[in-house]
Design an enzyme around this catalytic site. Structure first.
Site, PDB file in Angstrom:
ATOM      1  N   SER A 243       0.838  -1.197   0.000  1.00  0.00           N
ATOM      2  CA  SER A 243       0.000   0.000   0.000  1.00  0.00           C
ATOM      3  C   SER A 243       0.873   1.247   0.000  1.00  0.00           C
ATOM      4  O   SER A 243       2.074   1.186   0.237  1.00  0.00           O
ATOM      5  CB  SER A 243      -0.909   0.008   1.227  1.00  0.00           C
ATOM      6  OG  SER A 243      -0.162   0.416   2.348  1.00  0.00           O
ATOM      7  N   LYS A 244       0.232   2.357  -0.249  1.00  0.00           N
ATOM      8  CA  LYS A 244       0.916   3.642  -0.284  1.00  0.00           C
ATOM      9  C   LYS A 244       1.629   3.891   1.049  1.00  0.00           C
ATOM     10  O   LYS A 244       2.752   4.365   1.099  1.00  0.00           O
ATOM     11  CB  LYS A 244      -0.135   4.718  -0.548  1.00  0.00           C
ATOM     12  CG  LYS A 244       0.417   6.088  -0.494  1.00  0.00           C
ATOM     13  CD  LYS A 244      -0.635   7.135  -0.688  1.00  0.00           C
ATOM     14  CE  LYS A 244      -0.011   8.457  -0.326  1.00  0.00           C
ATOM     15  NZ  LYS A 244      -0.832   9.417   0.275  1.00  0.00           N
ATOM     16  N   ARG A 245       0.943   3.538   2.116  1.00  0.00           N
ATOM     17  CA  ARG A 245       1.513   3.801   3.445  1.00  0.00           C
ATOM     18  C   ARG A 245       2.801   3.023   3.691  1.00  0.00           C
ATOM     19  O   ARG A 245       3.674   3.476   4.405  1.00  0.00           O
ATOM     20  CB  ARG A 245       0.477   3.500   4.527  1.00  0.00           C
ATOM     21  CG  ARG A 245      -0.532   4.620   4.694  1.00  0.00           C
ATOM     22  CD  ARG A 245      -1.616   4.242   5.657  1.00  0.00           C
ATOM     23  NE  ARG A 245      -2.271   3.000   5.272  1.00  0.00           N
ATOM     24  CZ  ARG A 245      -3.192   2.896   4.319  1.00  0.00           C
ATOM     25  NH1 ARG A 245      -3.590   3.969   3.675  1.00  0.00           N
ATOM     26  NH2 ARG A 245      -3.747   1.734   4.020  1.00  0.00           N
TER      27      ARG A 245
ATOM     28  N   GLY B  78       5.167   2.533   1.631  1.00  0.00           N
ATOM     29  CA  GLY B  78       6.250   3.327   1.076  1.00  0.00           C
ATOM     30  C   GLY B  78       6.652   4.438   2.025  1.00  0.00           C
ATOM     31  O   GLY B  78       7.827   4.651   2.303  1.00  0.00           O
TER      32      GLY B  78
ATOM     33  N   SER C 207       3.566  12.490  -2.272  1.00  0.00           N
ATOM     34  CA  SER C 207       4.019  11.096  -2.266  1.00  0.00           C
ATOM     35  C   SER C 207       5.193  11.015  -3.226  1.00  0.00           C
ATOM     36  O   SER C 207       5.120  11.514  -4.342  1.00  0.00           O
ATOM     37  CB  SER C 207       2.923  10.160  -2.758  1.00  0.00           C
ATOM     38  OG  SER C 207       1.784  10.292  -1.949  1.00  0.00           O
TER      39      SER C 207
END
Ligand code: GLU
Length: 507
Positions: free
Chosen positions: A264-266, A268, A289
Protein backbone atom coordinates in the site's frame (compact mmCIF):
# COMPACT_ATOMS: atom_id res chain seq x y z
CA UNK A 1 -8.40 -14.99 -40.09
CA UNK A 2 -6.76 -14.52 -36.73
CA UNK A 3 -7.82 -11.39 -34.93
CA UNK A 4 -5.24 -8.74 -34.25
CA UNK A 5 -4.33 -8.73 -30.58
CA UNK A 6 -5.73 -5.65 -28.86
CA UNK A 7 -5.36 -5.01 -25.16
CA UNK A 8 -6.13 -2.04 -23.02
CA UNK A 9 -4.99 -0.41 -19.83
CA UNK A 10 -8.13 1.02 -18.26
CA UNK A 11 -7.34 2.99 -15.12
CA UNK A 12 -9.84 5.12 -13.25
CA UNK A 13 -8.50 8.62 -12.62
CA UNK A 14 -9.01 8.43 -8.87
CA UNK A 15 -5.45 9.35 -7.88
CA UNK A 16 -1.87 8.65 -8.87
CA UNK A 17 -1.09 5.37 -10.52
CA UNK A 18 0.22 2.83 -8.01
CA UNK A 19 3.21 0.77 -9.17
CA UNK A 20 0.83 -2.21 -9.37
CA UNK A 21 -1.10 -0.25 -11.99
CA UNK A 22 2.09 0.41 -13.92
CA UNK A 23 2.85 -3.30 -13.85
CA UNK A 24 -0.62 -4.00 -15.30
CA UNK A 25 0.09 -1.49 -18.06
CA UNK A 26 3.51 -3.06 -18.64
CA UNK A 27 2.20 -6.61 -18.97
CA UNK A 28 -0.51 -5.41 -21.36
CA UNK A 29 2.08 -3.51 -23.39
CA UNK A 30 4.48 -6.47 -23.55
CA UNK A 31 1.71 -8.83 -24.55
CA UNK A 32 0.51 -6.47 -27.29
CA UNK A 33 3.97 -5.84 -28.70
CA UNK A 34 4.95 -9.49 -28.52
CA UNK A 35 1.96 -10.37 -30.68
CA UNK A 36 2.24 -7.41 -33.03
CA UNK A 37 -0.94 -5.98 -31.52
CA UNK A 38 -2.26 -2.72 -30.15
CA UNK A 39 -2.05 -1.29 -26.65
CA UNK A 40 -4.86 1.12 -25.75
CA UNK A 41 -5.31 3.57 -22.91
CA UNK A 42 -8.91 3.96 -21.83
CA UNK A 43 -9.82 6.28 -18.99
CA UNK A 44 -12.64 4.81 -16.91
CA UNK A 45 -14.13 7.87 -15.29
CA UNK A 46 -17.80 6.94 -14.98
CA UNK A 47 -17.72 7.41 -11.22
CA UNK A 48 -17.58 11.18 -11.11
CA UNK A 49 -17.59 11.17 -7.29
CA UNK A 50 -14.17 9.63 -7.28
CA UNK A 51 -12.69 11.87 -9.95
CA UNK A 52 -9.40 13.48 -8.89
CA UNK A 53 -8.09 16.45 -10.89
CA UNK A 54 -4.67 15.85 -12.37
CA UNK A 55 -4.88 12.08 -12.12
CA UNK A 56 -5.42 11.53 -15.84
CA UNK A 57 -2.49 13.76 -16.81
CA UNK A 58 -0.40 11.93 -14.23
CA UNK A 59 -1.29 8.54 -15.73
CA UNK A 60 -0.33 9.70 -19.22
CA UNK A 61 2.94 11.20 -18.06
CA UNK A 62 3.80 8.09 -16.06
CA UNK A 63 3.19 5.82 -19.06
CA UNK A 64 5.38 8.03 -21.23
CA UNK A 65 8.17 8.09 -18.66
CA UNK A 66 8.08 4.29 -18.51
CA UNK A 67 8.18 4.00 -22.30
CA UNK A 68 4.73 2.38 -22.39
CA UNK A 69 3.31 4.54 -25.11
CA UNK A 70 -0.21 3.55 -26.16
CA UNK A 71 -1.10 3.03 -29.82
CA UNK A 72 -4.55 4.48 -29.16
CA UNK A 73 -6.19 6.25 -26.29
CA UNK A 74 -6.74 9.46 -24.40
CA UNK A 75 -3.95 11.75 -25.55
CA UNK A 76 -2.78 9.35 -28.26
CA UNK A 77 -5.52 9.40 -30.92
CA UNK A 78 -7.14 6.38 -32.55
CA UNK A 79 -10.19 5.47 -34.63
CA UNK A 80 -12.40 3.99 -31.95
CA UNK A 81 -12.57 6.90 -29.56
CA UNK A 82 -13.44 8.77 -27.58
CA UNK A 83 -11.34 6.80 -25.12
CA UNK A 84 -12.57 8.63 -22.04
CA UNK A 85 -15.75 6.94 -20.81
CA UNK A 86 -17.43 10.12 -19.65
CA UNK A 87 -17.33 11.26 -23.28
CA UNK A 88 -18.94 8.03 -24.43
CA UNK A 89 -21.95 8.49 -22.18
CA UNK A 90 -24.62 8.44 -24.95
CA UNK A 91 -23.34 5.10 -26.25
CA UNK A 92 -24.25 2.98 -23.23
CA UNK A 93 -27.99 3.59 -22.90
CA UNK A 94 -29.02 1.24 -25.69
CA UNK A 95 -27.05 -1.63 -24.17
CA UNK A 96 -28.76 -1.08 -20.81
CA UNK A 97 -32.16 -0.93 -22.58
CA UNK A 98 -31.52 -4.15 -24.45
CA UNK A 99 -30.76 -5.93 -21.19
CA UNK A 100 -34.05 -4.70 -19.76
CA UNK A 101 -35.86 -5.83 -22.88
CA UNK A 102 -34.54 -9.35 -22.85
CA UNK A 103 -35.07 -9.72 -19.11
CA UNK A 104 -31.41 -9.80 -18.08
CA UNK A 105 -31.72 -6.61 -16.10
CA UNK A 106 -34.40 -4.71 -14.21
CA UNK A 107 -35.18 -1.27 -12.87
CA UNK A 108 -34.74 -0.80 -9.14
CA UNK A 109 -36.28 2.17 -7.36
CA UNK A 110 -35.12 1.58 -3.80
CA UNK A 111 -33.70 4.77 -2.35
CA UNK A 112 -30.27 4.98 -0.77
CA UNK A 113 -31.97 5.52 2.62
CA UNK A 114 -34.11 2.41 2.22
CA UNK A 115 -31.10 0.31 1.34
CA UNK A 116 -29.13 1.75 4.24
CA UNK A 117 -31.96 0.88 6.58
CA UNK A 118 -31.96 -2.69 5.28
CA UNK A 119 -28.22 -2.96 5.73
CA UNK A 120 -28.64 -1.93 9.35
CA UNK A 121 -31.41 -4.44 9.94
CA UNK A 122 -29.29 -7.22 8.50
CA UNK A 123 -26.36 -6.14 10.63
CA UNK A 124 -28.43 -6.50 13.78
CA UNK A 125 -29.06 -10.12 12.76
CA UNK A 126 -25.32 -10.44 12.03
CA UNK A 127 -26.03 -10.83 8.36
CA UNK A 128 -24.83 -8.91 5.37
CA UNK A 129 -27.41 -7.37 3.10
CA UNK A 130 -26.93 -7.93 -0.57
CA UNK A 131 -29.26 -7.06 -3.45
CA UNK A 132 -29.52 -10.52 -4.97
CA UNK A 133 -31.72 -13.46 -5.85
CA UNK A 134 -32.62 -13.93 -2.19
CA UNK A 135 -33.72 -10.36 -1.56
CA UNK A 136 -34.74 -8.91 -4.92
CA UNK A 137 -38.29 -10.25 -4.71
CA UNK A 138 -38.99 -8.24 -1.59
CA UNK A 139 -37.63 -4.96 -2.92
CA UNK A 140 -38.92 -2.09 -5.01
CA UNK A 141 -38.09 -3.01 -8.58
CA UNK A 142 -39.59 -3.86 -11.93
CA UNK A 143 -39.67 -7.55 -10.94
CA UNK A 144 -42.04 -6.84 -8.05
CA UNK A 145 -43.98 -3.76 -9.21
CA UNK A 146 -46.64 -3.86 -11.89
CA UNK A 147 -45.77 -2.67 -15.39
CA UNK A 148 -48.03 0.33 -14.81
CA UNK A 149 -46.30 1.32 -11.57
CA UNK A 150 -42.93 1.02 -13.20
CA UNK A 151 -44.03 3.15 -16.12
CA UNK A 152 -45.39 5.81 -13.76
CA UNK A 153 -42.19 5.95 -11.78
CA UNK A 154 -40.10 6.25 -14.91
CA UNK A 155 -42.41 8.93 -16.34
CA UNK A 156 -42.36 10.95 -13.15
CA UNK A 157 -38.57 11.11 -13.29
CA UNK A 158 -37.99 9.13 -10.12
CA UNK A 159 -34.39 8.08 -9.56
CA UNK A 160 -33.66 4.50 -10.47
CA UNK A 161 -30.82 2.18 -11.23
CA UNK A 162 -30.69 -0.71 -13.65
CA UNK A 163 -29.47 -3.90 -12.00
CA UNK A 164 -28.25 -7.10 -13.58
CA UNK A 165 -30.53 -10.00 -12.81
CA UNK A 166 -28.07 -12.66 -11.76
CA UNK A 167 -29.35 -16.02 -13.01
CA UNK A 168 -30.09 -18.73 -10.47
CA UNK A 169 -27.59 -21.50 -9.82
CA UNK A 170 -25.45 -21.36 -12.90
CA UNK A 171 -21.80 -22.31 -12.89
CA UNK A 172 -19.69 -19.85 -14.82
CA UNK A 173 -16.48 -21.60 -15.77
CA UNK A 174 -13.64 -19.79 -17.49
CA UNK A 175 -10.07 -20.55 -18.50
CA UNK A 176 -8.09 -17.64 -17.11
CA UNK A 177 -4.82 -17.48 -19.06
CA UNK A 178 -2.88 -17.11 -15.81
CA UNK A 179 -5.00 -18.94 -13.27
CA UNK A 180 -6.31 -21.78 -15.38
CA UNK A 181 -9.86 -22.95 -14.81
CA UNK A 182 -11.85 -20.72 -12.47
CA UNK A 183 -15.45 -21.28 -11.62
CA UNK A 184 -18.16 -19.29 -9.88
CA UNK A 185 -21.70 -20.19 -8.95
CA UNK A 186 -24.14 -17.37 -9.63
CA UNK A 187 -25.97 -18.00 -6.36
CA UNK A 188 -23.00 -16.38 -4.62
CA UNK A 189 -23.20 -13.23 -6.73
CA UNK A 190 -25.30 -10.10 -6.28
CA UNK A 191 -27.30 -8.02 -8.72
CA UNK A 192 -24.81 -5.31 -9.58
CA UNK A 193 -25.90 -1.85 -10.67
CA UNK A 194 -25.18 -1.36 -14.37
CA UNK A 195 -26.71 2.01 -15.13
CA UNK A 196 -28.10 5.02 -13.28
CA UNK A 197 -30.96 7.34 -14.06
CA UNK A 198 -28.50 10.21 -14.68
CA UNK A 199 -27.57 8.30 -17.83
CA UNK A 200 -24.18 7.13 -16.57
CA UNK A 201 -23.23 3.48 -16.78
CA UNK A 202 -21.24 1.91 -13.95
CA UNK A 203 -17.83 0.35 -14.36
CA UNK A 204 -19.19 -3.10 -15.23
CA UNK A 205 -21.42 -2.11 -18.14
CA UNK A 206 -19.08 0.53 -19.56
CA UNK A 207 -16.10 -1.79 -19.30
CA UNK A 208 -17.79 -4.65 -21.15
CA UNK A 209 -19.40 -2.46 -23.82
CA UNK A 210 -16.12 -0.64 -24.47
CA UNK A 211 -14.02 -3.78 -24.62
CA UNK A 212 -16.51 -4.99 -27.22
CA UNK A 213 -16.59 -1.75 -29.23
CA UNK A 214 -12.83 -1.36 -29.08
CA UNK A 215 -12.27 -4.93 -30.31
CA UNK A 216 -10.33 -5.93 -27.22
CA UNK A 217 -9.07 -9.51 -27.52
CA UNK A 218 -7.43 -9.96 -24.11
CA UNK A 219 -8.26 -8.45 -20.74
CA UNK A 220 -5.15 -8.44 -18.55
CA UNK A 221 -5.84 -6.83 -15.18
CA UNK A 222 -5.27 -7.09 -11.46
CA UNK A 223 -6.51 -9.92 -9.31
CA UNK A 224 -8.97 -7.63 -7.55
CA UNK A 225 -11.14 -7.79 -10.69
CA UNK A 226 -11.42 -11.57 -10.72
CA UNK A 227 -14.72 -11.55 -8.77
CA UNK A 228 -16.18 -9.31 -11.49
CA UNK A 229 -15.32 -11.75 -14.24
CA UNK A 230 -18.46 -13.94 -14.04
CA UNK A 231 -20.68 -10.84 -14.25
CA UNK A 232 -18.69 -9.61 -17.24
CA UNK A 233 -18.98 -12.99 -18.95
CA UNK A 234 -22.75 -12.99 -18.34
CA UNK A 235 -23.00 -9.44 -19.66
CA UNK A 236 -21.34 -10.43 -22.93
CA UNK A 237 -23.76 -13.33 -23.12
CA UNK A 238 -26.86 -11.28 -22.32
CA UNK A 239 -25.87 -8.55 -24.75
CA UNK A 240 -25.43 -11.16 -27.47
CA UNK A 241 -21.80 -10.18 -28.02
CA UNK A 242 -20.07 -13.27 -26.64
CA UNK A 243 -18.71 -14.44 -29.91
CA UNK A 244 -15.66 -12.21 -30.02
CA UNK A 245 -15.40 -11.51 -26.35
CA UNK A 246 -11.94 -11.12 -24.82
CA UNK A 247 -10.07 -13.80 -22.94
CA UNK A 248 -9.29 -13.01 -19.32
CA UNK A 249 -6.06 -13.00 -17.33
CA UNK A 250 -5.78 -11.82 -13.74
CA UNK A 251 -2.38 -10.75 -12.47
CA UNK A 252 -1.18 -11.60 -8.96
CA UNK A 253 -1.10 -8.99 -6.22
CA UNK A 254 2.07 -7.14 -5.35
CA UNK A 255 2.82 -7.87 -1.71
CA UNK A 256 4.52 -5.81 1.00
CA UNK A 257 8.28 -6.32 1.47
CA UNK A 258 7.61 -8.62 4.44
CA UNK A 259 5.62 -10.85 2.11
CA UNK A 260 2.17 -10.49 3.67
CA UNK A 261 -0.66 -8.23 2.53
CA UNK A 262 -1.05 -5.99 -0.46
CA UNK A 263 1.58 -3.30 -0.97
CA UNK A 264 0.00 0.00 0.00
CA UNK A 265 0.92 3.64 -0.28
CA UNK A 266 1.51 3.80 3.44
CA UNK A 267 4.16 1.06 3.26
CA UNK A 268 6.25 3.33 1.08
CA UNK A 269 5.93 6.25 3.46
CA UNK A 270 6.75 4.05 6.43
CA UNK A 271 9.71 2.27 4.95
CA UNK A 272 11.08 5.02 2.75
CA UNK A 273 10.62 3.79 -0.80
CA UNK A 274 8.37 5.07 -3.59
CA UNK A 275 5.13 3.30 -4.45
CA UNK A 276 4.28 5.62 -7.35
CA UNK A 277 6.12 6.08 -10.64
CA UNK A 278 6.16 9.88 -10.39
CA UNK A 279 5.92 12.29 -7.51
CA UNK A 280 2.30 13.10 -6.69
CA UNK A 281 0.95 16.11 -4.90
CA UNK A 282 -2.53 15.53 -3.55
CA UNK A 283 -4.64 18.39 -4.94
CA UNK A 284 -6.76 18.54 -1.80
CA UNK A 285 -4.37 18.03 1.08
CA UNK A 286 -1.16 19.10 -0.65
CA UNK A 287 0.46 15.90 0.68
CA UNK A 288 3.41 14.72 -1.35
CA UNK A 289 4.02 11.10 -2.27
CA UNK A 290 7.47 10.35 -3.61
CA UNK A 291 7.98 8.93 -7.09
CA UNK A 292 10.55 6.62 -8.66
CA UNK A 293 11.42 9.29 -11.21
CA UNK A 294 12.06 12.02 -8.68
CA UNK A 295 13.93 9.60 -6.41
CA UNK A 296 16.41 9.15 -9.24
CA UNK A 297 15.46 5.78 -10.66
CA UNK A 298 16.00 5.18 -14.35
CA UNK A 299 12.81 4.13 -16.11
CA UNK A 300 14.60 1.05 -17.47
CA UNK A 301 15.45 -0.04 -13.93
CA UNK A 302 11.90 0.55 -12.74
CA UNK A 303 10.49 -1.42 -15.67
CA UNK A 304 12.98 -4.28 -15.28
CA UNK A 305 12.12 -4.54 -11.59
CA UNK A 306 8.37 -4.44 -12.26
CA UNK A 307 8.57 -7.05 -15.01
CA UNK A 308 9.90 -9.58 -12.53
CA UNK A 309 7.14 -8.90 -10.03
CA UNK A 310 4.95 -11.87 -10.80
CA UNK A 311 6.58 -12.95 -14.05
CA UNK A 312 9.76 -14.88 -14.63
CA UNK A 313 11.43 -15.86 -17.88
CA UNK A 314 11.97 -19.44 -16.71
CA UNK A 315 15.75 -18.87 -16.87
CA UNK A 316 18.30 -17.24 -14.55
CA UNK A 317 18.39 -14.04 -16.58
CA UNK A 318 17.48 -10.96 -14.55
CA UNK A 319 18.39 -7.99 -16.72
CA UNK A 320 16.04 -7.22 -19.57
CA UNK A 321 15.69 -4.26 -21.85
CA UNK A 322 12.17 -3.46 -23.02
CA UNK A 323 12.90 -5.14 -26.37
CA UNK A 324 14.15 -8.27 -24.65
CA UNK A 325 11.06 -8.32 -22.46
CA UNK A 326 8.82 -8.07 -25.51
CA UNK A 327 10.69 -10.98 -27.00
CA UNK A 328 10.39 -13.36 -24.06
CA UNK A 329 7.25 -12.26 -22.21
CA UNK A 330 4.35 -14.64 -22.01
CA UNK A 331 1.33 -14.95 -19.74
CA UNK A 332 2.06 -18.63 -19.06
CA UNK A 333 5.04 -17.56 -16.94
CA UNK A 334 3.03 -15.17 -14.81
CA UNK A 335 2.52 -16.67 -11.36
CA UNK A 336 -0.80 -16.98 -9.56
CA UNK A 337 0.40 -16.23 -6.06
CA UNK A 338 1.31 -12.75 -4.83
CA UNK A 339 4.67 -11.28 -5.76
CA UNK A 340 6.74 -9.84 -2.92
CA UNK A 341 8.16 -6.38 -3.57
CA UNK A 342 11.75 -5.90 -2.47
CA UNK A 343 12.87 -2.25 -2.34
CA UNK A 344 16.54 -3.28 -2.12
CA UNK A 345 16.16 -5.11 -5.41
CA UNK A 346 14.81 -1.94 -7.02
CA UNK A 347 18.00 -0.12 -6.00
CA UNK A 348 20.08 -3.01 -7.21
CA UNK A 349 18.50 -2.72 -10.64
CA UNK A 350 19.15 1.00 -10.66
CA UNK A 351 22.77 0.40 -9.79
CA UNK A 352 23.04 -2.00 -12.70
CA UNK A 353 21.60 0.47 -15.20
CA UNK A 354 23.76 3.25 -13.85
CA UNK A 355 26.85 1.10 -14.39
CA UNK A 356 25.69 0.43 -17.96
CA UNK A 357 25.78 4.12 -18.78
CA UNK A 358 28.91 5.64 -20.26
CA UNK A 359 30.70 8.32 -18.22
CA UNK A 360 29.68 10.78 -20.93
CA UNK A 361 25.99 9.93 -20.52
CA UNK A 362 26.22 10.18 -16.76
CA UNK A 363 28.14 13.44 -16.94
CA UNK A 364 25.26 14.82 -19.00
CA UNK A 365 22.80 13.79 -16.31
CA UNK A 366 25.00 15.06 -13.48
CA UNK A 367 25.73 18.40 -15.11
CA UNK A 368 22.39 20.10 -14.30
CA UNK A 369 22.68 18.81 -10.75
CA UNK A 370 25.99 20.68 -10.38
CA UNK A 371 24.57 23.77 -12.06
CA UNK A 372 21.86 23.87 -9.44
CA UNK A 373 24.55 23.96 -6.82
CA UNK A 374 26.16 26.87 -8.63
CA UNK A 375 29.15 24.79 -9.71
CA UNK A 376 30.40 25.26 -13.23
CA UNK A 377 32.63 22.74 -14.92
CA UNK A 378 33.16 21.51 -18.43
CA UNK A 379 31.69 18.26 -19.66
CA UNK A 380 35.00 16.61 -20.61
CA UNK A 381 36.42 17.20 -17.17
CA UNK A 382 33.18 16.00 -15.59
CA UNK A 383 33.22 12.87 -17.71
CA UNK A 384 36.66 11.96 -16.36
CA UNK A 385 35.54 12.53 -12.78
CA UNK A 386 32.38 10.49 -13.30
CA UNK A 387 34.44 7.64 -14.75
CA UNK A 388 36.42 7.51 -11.52
CA UNK A 389 33.47 7.23 -9.14
CA UNK A 390 30.68 5.69 -11.20
CA UNK A 391 31.20 2.21 -9.74
CA UNK A 392 30.47 3.50 -6.25
CA UNK A 393 27.01 4.84 -7.17
CA UNK A 394 23.43 3.61 -7.34
CA UNK A 395 21.85 6.93 -8.33
CA UNK A 396 23.03 9.99 -10.23
CA UNK A 397 22.78 11.97 -7.01
CA UNK A 398 25.33 9.59 -5.42
CA UNK A 399 27.91 11.06 -7.79
CA UNK A 400 27.78 14.15 -5.61
CA UNK A 401 28.15 12.20 -2.40
CA UNK A 402 31.06 10.30 -3.85
CA UNK A 403 32.70 13.19 -5.64
CA UNK A 404 31.83 16.56 -4.07
CA UNK A 405 35.51 17.14 -3.21
CA UNK A 406 36.35 17.36 -6.91
CA UNK A 407 34.43 20.62 -6.95
CA UNK A 408 34.60 21.99 -3.41
CA UNK A 409 37.38 21.87 -0.86
CA UNK A 410 36.41 20.07 2.34
CA UNK A 411 35.10 22.30 5.06
CA UNK A 412 35.83 19.86 7.81
CA UNK A 413 37.97 16.80 8.35
CA UNK A 414 36.93 13.45 9.76
CA UNK A 415 37.85 13.65 13.46
CA UNK A 416 38.36 9.92 13.90
CA UNK A 417 40.88 9.80 11.09
CA UNK A 418 42.73 12.78 12.56
CA UNK A 419 42.96 11.02 15.90
CA UNK A 420 44.31 7.89 14.30
CA UNK A 421 46.53 9.14 11.53
CA UNK A 422 47.62 12.72 12.21
CA UNK A 423 50.91 12.33 14.07
CA UNK A 424 53.02 15.15 15.58
CA UNK A 425 55.29 15.22 12.51
CA UNK A 426 52.50 14.94 9.91
CA UNK A 427 52.30 18.71 9.35
CA UNK A 428 55.97 18.95 8.59
CA UNK A 429 55.85 16.00 6.23
CA UNK A 430 52.86 17.37 4.36
CA UNK A 431 54.47 20.79 4.02
CA UNK A 432 57.50 19.27 2.35
CA UNK A 433 55.26 17.26 0.05
CA UNK A 434 53.50 20.50 -0.89
CA UNK A 435 56.90 21.95 -1.70
CA UNK A 436 57.71 18.94 -3.85
CA UNK A 437 54.42 19.39 -5.69
CA UNK A 438 55.35 23.01 -6.42
CA UNK A 439 58.27 21.72 -8.47
CA UNK A 440 56.28 19.31 -10.62
CA UNK A 441 55.69 20.83 -14.03
CA UNK A 442 53.81 18.06 -15.77
CA UNK A 443 50.65 17.69 -13.65
CA UNK A 444 49.24 14.28 -14.36
CA UNK A 445 48.69 11.23 -12.16
CA UNK A 446 51.63 9.27 -13.55
CA UNK A 447 54.18 12.07 -13.40
CA UNK A 448 53.08 13.04 -9.90
CA UNK A 449 53.32 9.44 -8.76
CA UNK A 450 56.84 9.13 -10.11
CA UNK A 451 58.19 12.27 -8.42
CA UNK A 452 56.33 11.40 -5.26
CA UNK A 453 57.76 7.85 -5.11
CA UNK A 454 61.32 9.04 -5.66
CA UNK A 455 60.83 11.66 -2.98
CA UNK A 456 59.43 9.12 -0.51
CA UNK A 457 62.30 6.70 -1.13
CA UNK A 458 64.84 9.47 -0.59
CA UNK A 459 63.17 10.48 2.65
CA UNK A 460 62.67 6.88 3.65
CA UNK A 461 59.06 7.62 4.60
CA UNK A 462 56.46 4.90 4.33
CA UNK A 463 53.54 5.65 1.99
CA UNK A 464 51.09 4.67 4.71
CA UNK A 465 52.24 7.49 6.96
CA UNK A 466 51.34 10.31 4.58
CA UNK A 467 48.73 8.96 2.20
CA UNK A 468 45.78 9.03 4.60
CA UNK A 469 46.56 12.56 5.88
CA UNK A 470 46.88 13.84 2.30
CA UNK A 471 43.60 12.20 1.39
CA UNK A 472 42.05 13.79 4.46
CA UNK A 473 43.34 17.19 3.31
CA UNK A 474 41.90 16.75 -0.17
CA UNK A 475 38.69 14.86 0.47
CA UNK A 476 37.87 15.46 4.12
CA UNK A 477 37.60 11.73 4.80
CA UNK A 478 39.45 8.52 4.08
CA UNK A 479 37.29 7.51 1.10
CA UNK A 480 37.54 8.05 -2.63
CA UNK A 481 39.36 6.65 -5.64
CA UNK A 482 43.10 6.64 -6.37
CA UNK A 483 44.73 9.66 -4.78
CA UNK A 484 47.01 10.48 -7.73
CA UNK A 485 44.02 10.58 -10.02
CA UNK A 486 42.38 12.99 -7.58
CA UNK A 487 45.50 15.22 -7.64
CA UNK A 488 45.33 15.37 -11.40
CA UNK A 489 41.62 16.14 -11.51
CA UNK A 490 41.70 18.80 -8.83
CA UNK A 491 44.74 20.50 -10.33
CA UNK A 492 48.11 21.52 -8.99
CA UNK A 493 47.24 24.73 -7.24
CA UNK A 494 44.14 23.40 -5.59
CA UNK A 495 45.95 20.25 -4.41
CA UNK A 496 48.74 22.25 -2.84
CA UNK A 497 46.29 24.76 -1.39
CA UNK A 498 44.24 22.03 0.26
CA UNK A 499 47.32 20.36 1.76
CA UNK A 500 48.50 23.67 3.20
CA UNK A 501 45.09 24.56 4.52
CA UNK A 502 44.77 21.20 6.31
CA UNK A 503 48.15 21.80 7.93
CA UNK A 504 46.90 25.12 9.23
CA UNK A 505 43.59 23.79 10.50
CA UNK A 506 44.74 20.47 11.94
CA UNK A 507 47.41 21.05 14.59
N1 GLU B 1 -11.19 0.82 -14.25
C1 GLU B 1 -10.67 -0.40 -13.71
C2 GLU B 1 -9.48 -0.04 -12.84
O1 GLU B 1 -9.42 1.03 -12.38
C3 GLU B 1 -10.31 -1.33 -14.83
C4 GLU B 1 -10.36 -2.76 -14.49
C5 GLU B 1 -10.28 -3.57 -15.76
O2 GLU B 1 -9.19 -3.58 -16.36
O3 GLU B 1 -11.28 -4.14 -16.18
O4 GLU B 1 -8.58 -0.80 -12.60
Amino acid sequence: MERKVRVRFAPSPTGPLHMGGVRTALFNYLFAKKHGGDFLLRIEDTDQNRFVPGAEAYIIEALKWCGLVPDEGVGFGGDLGPYRQSERKPMYRKYADSLIENGSAYYAFDTAEELDQLRKEFEVRREVFSYDLHTRDGLKNSLTLSAKEVEEKLQSGQHYVIRFKMPVNRDIVEEDLIRGRVSFNTNQLDDKVLFKSDGMPTYHLANVVDDHLMNITHVIRGEEWLPSMPLHILLYESLGISENRPQFSHLPLILKPEGKGKLSKRDGDKMGFPVFPLLWKDPETGDISRGYREDGYFPEAFINMLALLGWSPGTEQEFFSMDELIEVFDLAHVVKSGARFDPAKAKWFNRHYLQQKTPAELAGLFFPFLNEKGISTDLDHLEQIVGMIQDRCEFVKDLWEQGHYFFLAPESYDEKIIQKKWKPDTNEKLQSIAELFETITEWNAEAIKESFSTFMTEKEWGFGVVMVPIRLALVGSSSGPDLFAIFEMIGKEETIGRIRKACLVIQ
